[in-house]
Design a protein around this motif. Structure first.
Motif, PDB file in Angstrom:
ATOM      1  N   LYS A  24       0.845  -1.186   0.000  1.00 17.38           N
ATOM      2  CA  LYS A  24       0.000   0.000   0.000  1.00 17.38           C
ATOM      3  C   LYS A  24       0.888   1.246   0.000  1.00 17.38           C
ATOM      4  CE  LYS A  24      -3.832  -2.245   2.414  1.00 17.38           C
ATOM      5  NZ  LYS A  24      -4.709  -2.238   3.612  1.00 17.38           N
ATOM      6  N   ALA A  25       0.286   2.393  -0.257  1.00 17.00           N
ATOM      7  CA  ALA A  25       1.051   3.639  -0.377  1.00 17.00           C
ATOM      8  C   ALA A  25       1.880   3.924   0.865  1.00 17.00           C
ATOM      9  CB  ALA A  25       0.107   4.799  -0.674  1.00 17.00           C
TER      10      ALA A  25
ATOM     11  N   THR B 107       0.988   8.334  -5.876  1.00 15.45           N
ATOM     12  CA  THR B 107       0.337   9.460  -6.534  1.00 15.45           C
ATOM     13  C   THR B 107      -1.032   9.052  -7.054  1.00 15.45           C
ATOM     14  OG1 THR B 107       0.477  11.030  -8.379  1.00 15.45           O
ATOM     15  CG2 THR B 107       1.526   8.905  -8.705  1.00 15.45           C
ATOM     16  N   GLU B 108      -1.946  10.001  -7.049  1.00 17.60           N
ATOM     17  CA  GLU B 108      -3.267   9.757  -7.620  1.00 17.60           C
ATOM     18  C   GLU B 108      -3.240   9.913  -9.136  1.00 17.60           C
ATOM     19  OE1 GLU B 108      -5.801  12.504  -5.653  1.00 17.60           O
ATOM     20  OE2 GLU B 108      -5.696  11.509  -3.698  1.00 17.60           O
ATOM     21  N   GLY B 109      -2.159  10.515  -9.639  1.00 16.20           N
ATOM     22  CA  GLY B 109      -2.029  10.718 -11.075  1.00 16.20           C
ATOM     23  C   GLY B 109      -1.181   9.633 -11.726  1.00 16.20           C
ATOM     24  N   GLU B 110      -0.469  10.017 -12.772  1.00 10.98           N
ATOM     25  CA  GLU B 110       0.320   9.071 -13.558  1.00 10.98           C
ATOM     26  C   GLU B 110       1.801   9.154 -13.213  1.00 10.98           C
ATOM     27  OE1 GLU B 110      -1.084   7.002 -15.748  1.00 10.98           O
ATOM     28  OE2 GLU B 110      -3.098   7.813 -15.436  1.00 10.98           O
TER      29      GLU B 110
ATOM     30  N   THR C 209       1.086  14.667  -1.168  1.00 11.01           N
ATOM     31  CA  THR C 209       0.804  13.729  -2.256  1.00 11.01           C
ATOM     32  C   THR C 209       0.942  14.459  -3.585  1.00 11.01           C
ATOM     33  OG1 THR C 209      -0.739  12.472  -0.877  1.00 11.01           O
ATOM     34  CG2 THR C 209      -0.885  12.164  -3.263  1.00 11.01           C
TER      35      THR C 209
ATOM     36  N   GLU D 179       0.149  23.140  -6.258  1.00 11.81           N
ATOM     37  CA  GLU D 179       0.337  21.764  -6.736  1.00 11.81           C
ATOM     38  C   GLU D 179       1.778  21.314  -6.543  1.00 11.81           C
ATOM     39  OE1 GLU D 179      -3.054  21.550 -10.237  1.00 11.81           O
ATOM     40  OE2 GLU D 179      -0.972  22.008 -10.777  1.00 11.81           O
TER      41      GLU D 179
ATOM     42  N   LYS E 272       0.623  15.334  -7.606  1.00 12.91           N
ATOM     43  CA  LYS E 272      -0.415  15.100  -8.617  1.00 12.91           C
ATOM     44  C   LYS E 272       0.104  14.200  -9.735  1.00 12.91           C
ATOM     45  CE  LYS E 272       0.247  19.031 -11.797  1.00 12.91           C
ATOM     46  NZ  LYS E 272      -0.489  20.032 -12.595  1.00 12.91           N
TER      47      LYS E 272
ATOM     48  N   SER F 216       4.018   4.326  -8.301  1.00 11.57           N
ATOM     49  CA  SER F 216       2.661   4.600  -8.789  1.00 11.57           C
ATOM     50  C   SER F 216       1.638   4.574  -7.654  1.00 11.57           C
ATOM     51  CB  SER F 216       2.271   3.586  -9.873  1.00 11.57           C
ATOM     52  OG  SER F 216       2.142   2.275  -9.328  1.00 11.57           O
ATOM     53  N   LYS F 217       2.008   3.935  -6.518  1.00  7.83           N
ATOM     54  CA  LYS F 217       1.104   3.904  -5.362  1.00  7.83           C
ATOM     55  C   LYS F 217       1.100   5.234  -4.609  1.00  7.83           C
ATOM     56  CE  LYS F 217       0.464  -0.622  -5.872  1.00  7.83           C
ATOM     57  NZ  LYS F 217       0.858  -1.614  -4.864  1.00  7.83           N
TER      58      LYS F 217
ATOM     59  N   ASN G 120       2.366   0.377 -15.596  1.00  9.66           N
ATOM     60  CA  ASN G 120       2.178   1.420 -14.579  1.00  9.66           C
ATOM     61  C   ASN G 120       2.837   2.748 -14.939  1.00  9.66           C
ATOM     62  OD1 ASN G 120       2.783  -1.367 -12.693  1.00  9.66           O
ATOM     63  ND2 ASN G 120       0.808  -0.339 -12.443  1.00  9.66           N
TER      64      ASN G 120
END
Length: 449
Positions: free
Chosen positions: A115-116, A186-189, A146, A236, A148, A183-184, A207
């Motif tokens: 998990k993150a 960030t909510e983005g890419e 966190t 941001e 973006k 990738s865990k 990912n």
């Protein structure tokens, strides 16, 4: 599916001495050095005392502002010295390496199952967090925020830069483990940029969102790619990681060991046979260049010629550097250099210069600035090599007179000192652009946070 990024503004500085794609082991360094100056805005606090033994991956010091951010030893051995400057400011940590290396075992992890918070805690504990930097301010990422998006530039466009496609050969498993873990966070890419015609190891990874970049330098700078993919607005945060640091993170996850090994390029016209060498973070410069340089007056640089730091043989490889560049020292005086045709230098103008006629010619440039520091002259030349949608002259001046509101409006959140390396290179006023931007970012970090 990849997305193309084409950069039109910029300048490719083609220099002699590109590293041949052959890798050898560098001489093992006896002493490895960690310098807090490599970690901007960090105030170090000792994790152990001089004379204590330590393993590779064990914390040498941590951040005073956040003790969770640890800085590990690249080797096992003994902390033999802590060098201090004025007001007992810590300048460097010296570690005497053991003949046989021992590693702290952080445990093998499955990034898919983590998990993150587990990923974050693991990277902090193992000392891999300093590899993650944030924009704005170009400092080590704040683990409480966190991002973006996360950006990785696997395309190096700087002069004589190490070829990522070559140095990352066979590292697909480590890269995949690292990007899966990141990738865990960030909510983005996770955006990865590669050269348009490259056969990058990132091409087949999961990912990530892949981007193909083309154009002159600074197309390889991560700021240029961020501006084209997902620009930073006020409030941001985005994170950035270099490909070779991803390998260290991936190896940590797969083996449980902090392996500070780097494949670096030893390049430049003052190197007898430029090629790649395996070494470790913090290794002595002497162990890398000994017996490999021409017998002329020369400048040794940890990093590339535009953004690196000058070193002597007693110096050390910078924490984030993957190239050591050696070029002639510009300690000669050129008679009437300002008033005669120029054939052996690069120029963006066509006034008595002819480099524009030979776009593929490689040059043997030295460190001579060809002029002294003087007041800013408005020529419009900065805009020709600056691809960001920002006014470079105006933002430099706003940093000099410390107008925070103006700095914000002009786009200070989007830039890092390296983005102004080219404008500094062509500057007829010989102004230290990167230093000006760094001071401006420090002021914003202090006043705005």
């Amino acid at each position: 599916m990849s997305q193309d990024i084409r950069i039109k503004k910029g300048l490719d500085i083609k220099l002699k001495g590109e590293a041949e794609k052959v890798t050898e082991d560098a001489i093992s360094s006896n002493v490895y050095t960690l310098k807090p100056e490599d970690f901007h805005s960090i105030i170090p606090k000792l994790s152990l005392k001089v004379g204590e033994k330590l393993k590779a991956g064990q914390s040498v010091f941590y951040s005073k502002a956040n003790q969770d951010i640890k800085f590990p030893s690249p080797v096992s051995g003994e902390l033999v010295d802590v060098i201090r400057g004025e007001k007992r400011k810590i300048l460097a940590f010296k570690i005497q390496a053991d003949n046989e290396q021992q590693f702290v075992d952080f445990g093998i992890k499955d990034p898919k199952a983590m998990k993150a918070e587990e990923v974050k805690s693991h990277l902090l504990e193992a000392g891999c967090w300093p590899f993650i930097k944030q924009r704005p301010y170009d400092v080590i990422a704040n683990p409480t925020k966190t991002p973006k998006a996360i950006f990785v530039s696997a395309y190096a466009s700087a002069p004589l830069a190490a070829d990522y496609d070559y140095v990352l050969e066979g590292k697909e498993k480590e890269l995949q483990a690292a990007v899966t873990a990141l990738s865990k966070l960030t909510e983005g890419e996770v955006h990865v940029s590669v050269g348009k015609s490259s056969s990058s190891q990132f091409a087949g990874l999961n990912n990530i969102t892949l981007h193909k970049v083309s154009g002159p330098h600074p197309s390889g700078n991560v700021s240029t790619q961020i501006a084209k993919i997902d620009p930073i607005n006020k409030g941001e945060v985005v994170w950035t990681v270099t490909p070779q640091d991803l390998v260290i993170i991936g190896e940590l996850l797969l083996t449980g060991k902090f392996n500070a090994e780097r494949v670096i390029a030893l390049a430049g016209s003052s190197v007898k046979a430029p090629k790649y060498y395996k070494t470790k973070i913090g290794a002595s410069i002497d162990s890398i260049v000994k017996g490999k340089l021409n017998e002329v007056s020369k400048r040794i640089i940890s990093g590339n010629v535009l953004t690196g730091k000058a070193k002597d043989l007693k110096g050390n490889l910078g924490y984030y550097d993957n190239i050591v560049t050696v070029i002639p020292e510009g300690d000669d005086y050129e008679m009437f250099g300002w008033n005669k045709p120029v054939f052996k230098k690069i120029s963006t103008t066509r006034a008595l210069t002819f480099s524009w006629l030979f776009p593929n010619k490689k040059y043997d440039l030295n460190t001579n600035t060809n002029g002294e520091h003087r007041a800013f002259v408005v020529t419009g030349s900065y805009e020709e090599v600056f691809p960001l949608d920002i006014y470079p002259m105006q933002i430099l001046k706003s940093c000099m007179y410390q107008d925070l509101d103006e700095m914000e409006k002009l786009g200070m959140y989007e830039v890092a000192p390296e983005d102004f390396a080219l404008t500094e290179f062509i500057c007829v006023s010989k102004q230290p652009h990167q230093e000006i931007i760094r001071k401006g970012l420090d002021l914003m970090l202090k006043e705005i946070g």
